[in-house]
Design a protein around this motif. Structure first.
Motif, mmCIF file in Angstrom:
data_model
loop_
_atom_site.group_PDB
_atom_site.id
_atom_site.type_symbol
_atom_site.label_atom_id
_atom_site.label_comp_id
_atom_site.label_asym_id
_atom_site.label_seq_id
_atom_site.Cartn_x
_atom_site.Cartn_y
_atom_site.Cartn_z
ATOM 1 N N MET A 1 -49.955 -31.281 49.020
ATOM 2 C CA MET A 1 -49.023 -32.146 48.314
ATOM 3 C C MET A 1 -49.475 -33.581 48.484
ATOM 4 N N THR A 2 -49.666 -34.308 47.403
ATOM 5 C CA THR A 2 -50.041 -35.712 47.452
ATOM 6 C C THR A 2 -48.881 -36.554 46.951
ATOM 7 N N TRP A 3 -48.629 -37.666 47.587
ATOM 8 C CA TRP A 3 -47.479 -38.495 47.243
ATOM 9 C C TRP A 3 -47.874 -39.972 47.197
ATOM 10 N N ASN A 4 -49.074 -40.281 46.764
ATOM 11 C CA ASN A 4 -49.535 -41.678 46.760
ATOM 12 C C ASN A 4 -49.263 -42.317 48.120
ATOM 13 N N GLY A 5 -49.605 -41.634 49.157
ATOM 14 C CA GLY A 5 -49.361 -42.131 50.507
ATOM 15 C C GLY A 5 -48.596 -41.114 51.314
ATOM 16 N N ARG A 6 -47.852 -41.610 52.252
ATOM 17 C CA ARG A 6 -47.167 -40.769 53.223
ATOM 18 C C ARG A 6 -45.860 -40.194 52.692
ATOM 19 N N VAL A 7 -45.627 -38.926 53.024
ATOM 20 C CA VAL A 7 -44.362 -38.266 52.733
ATOM 21 C C VAL A 7 -43.491 -38.389 53.981
ATOM 22 N N VAL A 8 -42.252 -38.810 53.801
ATOM 23 C CA VAL A 8 -41.305 -38.926 54.900
ATOM 24 C C VAL A 8 -40.202 -37.903 54.641
ATOM 25 N N LEU A 9 -40.206 -36.833 55.423
ATOM 26 C CA LEU A 9 -39.215 -35.761 55.274
ATOM 27 C C LEU A 9 -38.012 -36.064 56.155
ATOM 28 N N VAL A 36 -35.996 -35.277 50.700
ATOM 29 C CA VAL A 36 -35.032 -34.375 51.324
ATOM 30 C C VAL A 36 -35.188 -33.009 50.660
ATOM 31 N N PRO A 37 -35.564 -31.998 51.432
ATOM 32 C CA PRO A 37 -35.587 -30.649 50.857
ATOM 33 C C PRO A 37 -34.189 -30.238 50.416
ATOM 34 N N ARG A 38 -34.103 -29.427 49.377
ATOM 35 C CA ARG A 38 -32.800 -28.969 48.890
ATOM 36 C C ARG A 38 -31.992 -28.299 49.996
ATOM 37 N N LEU A 68 -40.717 -24.991 48.409
ATOM 38 C CA LEU A 68 -41.554 -23.872 47.956
ATOM 39 C C LEU A 68 -42.382 -24.245 46.731
ATOM 40 N N ALA A 69 -41.937 -25.225 45.959
ATOM 41 C CA ALA A 69 -42.700 -25.668 44.790
ATOM 42 C C ALA A 69 -43.997 -26.363 45.206
ATOM 43 N N TRP A 70 -44.083 -26.800 46.448
ATOM 44 C CA TRP A 70 -45.288 -27.465 46.935
ATOM 45 C C TRP A 70 -46.387 -26.477 47.288
ATOM 46 N N ALA A 71 -46.013 -25.243 47.524
ATOM 47 C CA ALA A 71 -46.965 -24.254 48.058
ATOM 48 C C ALA A 71 -47.527 -23.370 46.955
ATOM 49 N N GLY A 72 -48.796 -23.037 47.099
ATOM 50 C CA GLY A 72 -49.383 -22.025 46.245
ATOM 51 C C GLY A 72 -48.868 -20.667 46.689
ATOM 52 N N GLU A 73 -48.927 -19.700 45.817
ATOM 53 C CA GLU A 73 -48.409 -18.363 46.137
ATOM 54 C C GLU A 73 -49.027 -17.798 47.414
ATOM 55 N N GLU A 74 -50.324 -18.048 47.606
ATOM 56 C CA GLU A 74 -50.982 -17.482 48.782
ATOM 57 C C GLU A 74 -50.553 -18.153 50.076
ATOM 58 N N ASP A 75 -50.117 -19.400 50.003
ATOM 59 C CA ASP A 75 -49.701 -20.139 51.200
ATOM 60 C C ASP A 75 -48.240 -19.918 51.555
ATOM 61 N N LYS A 76 -47.433 -19.680 50.558
ATOM 62 C CA LYS A 76 -45.980 -19.694 50.700
ATOM 63 C C LYS A 76 -45.472 -18.779 51.815
ATOM 64 N N ASP A 77 -45.762 -17.508 51.729
ATOM 65 C CA ASP A 77 -45.226 -16.554 52.701
ATOM 66 C C ASP A 77 -45.702 -16.846 54.117
ATOM 67 N N ALA A 118 -47.823 -31.175 53.286
ATOM 68 C CA ALA A 118 -48.093 -32.553 52.871
ATOM 69 C C ALA A 118 -49.403 -33.047 53.474
ATOM 70 N N ASP A 119 -50.105 -33.884 52.705
ATOM 71 C CA ASP A 119 -51.371 -34.438 53.181
ATOM 72 C C ASP A 119 -51.159 -35.404 54.340
ATOM 73 N N GLU A 120 -50.223 -36.299 54.181
ATOM 74 C CA GLU A 120 -49.879 -37.261 55.230
ATOM 75 C C GLU A 120 -48.367 -37.273 55.311
ATOM 76 N N CYS A 121 -47.825 -36.991 56.495
ATOM 77 C CA CYS A 121 -46.387 -36.756 56.582
ATOM 78 C C CYS A 121 -45.840 -37.171 57.940
ATOM 79 N N VAL A 122 -44.568 -37.531 57.931
ATOM 80 C CA VAL A 122 -43.806 -37.689 59.162
ATOM 81 C C VAL A 122 -42.443 -37.041 58.914
ATOM 82 N N VAL A 123 -41.934 -36.361 59.923
ATOM 83 C CA VAL A 123 -40.605 -35.769 59.859
ATOM 84 C C VAL A 123 -39.676 -36.661 60.662
ATOM 85 N N ILE A 124 -38.557 -37.036 60.060
ATOM 86 C CA ILE A 124 -37.575 -37.855 60.769
ATOM 87 C C ILE A 124 -36.361 -36.978 61.033
#
Length: 193
Positions: A1-9, A36-38, A68-77, A118-124
């Motif tokens: 997943m690319t987000w023009n920089g960092r993803v903050v979850l 925010v995930p659903r 789940l929309a971020w993951a390819g079928e092979e990665d998801k499970d 995510a390519d670059e991420c931080v979880v808060i």
């Protein structure tokens, strides 16, 4: 997943604490795309957090997504199963397959899965098991106090006001120990310099 920089979850605990202290605007100081995930959004059902999150989403400050929309079928499970297991959940119980678009129904599992995608991420989050799970696989993690300190660094809040917000966090149920409050006060003072 690319987000023009960092993803903050963002986790529910952070949004709830900031909303209850009237401080959701402090999220503006965080660098990156706020997501925010659903599953997390559905965990937030009480006021004032529900309205504060809805407003942030409506104004485009926070994006709500199905991880789940971020993951390819092979990665998801594999990723969902790994995240669920790390958090002590039954992997078979965390995905709603009855809905039109399958989604993760456990907020912490959605956050950990999204962080791995995510390519670059931080979880808060302020949730200890999620923080430990993130650290165990080298995912950067912060919390509500980290948001507060960052806001002082970016001059979005004055140090004295930040300390008042810190004390308000403790009053609304963030359950801060005396040593954590003292440490946070020092971090706020250091960020102001």
């Amino acid at each position: 997943m690319t987000w023009n920089g960092r993803v903050v979850l963002l986790d529910a605990s952070v949004i709830i604490t900031l909303a209850e202290t009237g401080s959701t605007d402090l999220l503006d100081s965080v660098r990156g795309g706020l997501v925010v995930p659903r599953a997390v959004k559905f965990e937030i059902s009480k006021e004032p957090a529900k309205s504060a999150l809805d407003t942030c989403i409506d104004e485009g400050n926070i994006v709500q997504t199905n991880i789940l929309a971020w993951a390819g079928e092979e990665d998801k499970d594999k990723l969902v199963s790994d995240s669920a297991t790390r958090l002590g959940n039954d992997p078979g119980s965390v995905i709603d397959t009855e809905s039109k678009v399958p989604m993760i129904v456990n907020g912490d599992v959605a956050l950990l899965t999204g962080a791995q995608l995510a390519d670059e991420c931080v979880v808060i989050t302020d949730d200890k098991p999620l923080r430990q799970a993130c650290k165990s696989i080298s995912i950067p993690v912060s919390g509500t106090i980290g948001v507060l300190v960052r806001a002082v660094e970016t001059r979005d809040i004055e140090p004295d006001a930040a300390k008042e917000t810190l004390y308000a966090m403790d009053e609304v149920g963030a359950r801060l120990s005396a040593s954590l409050v003292k440490r946070a006060e020092r971090l706020i003072d250091d960020a102001a310099d």
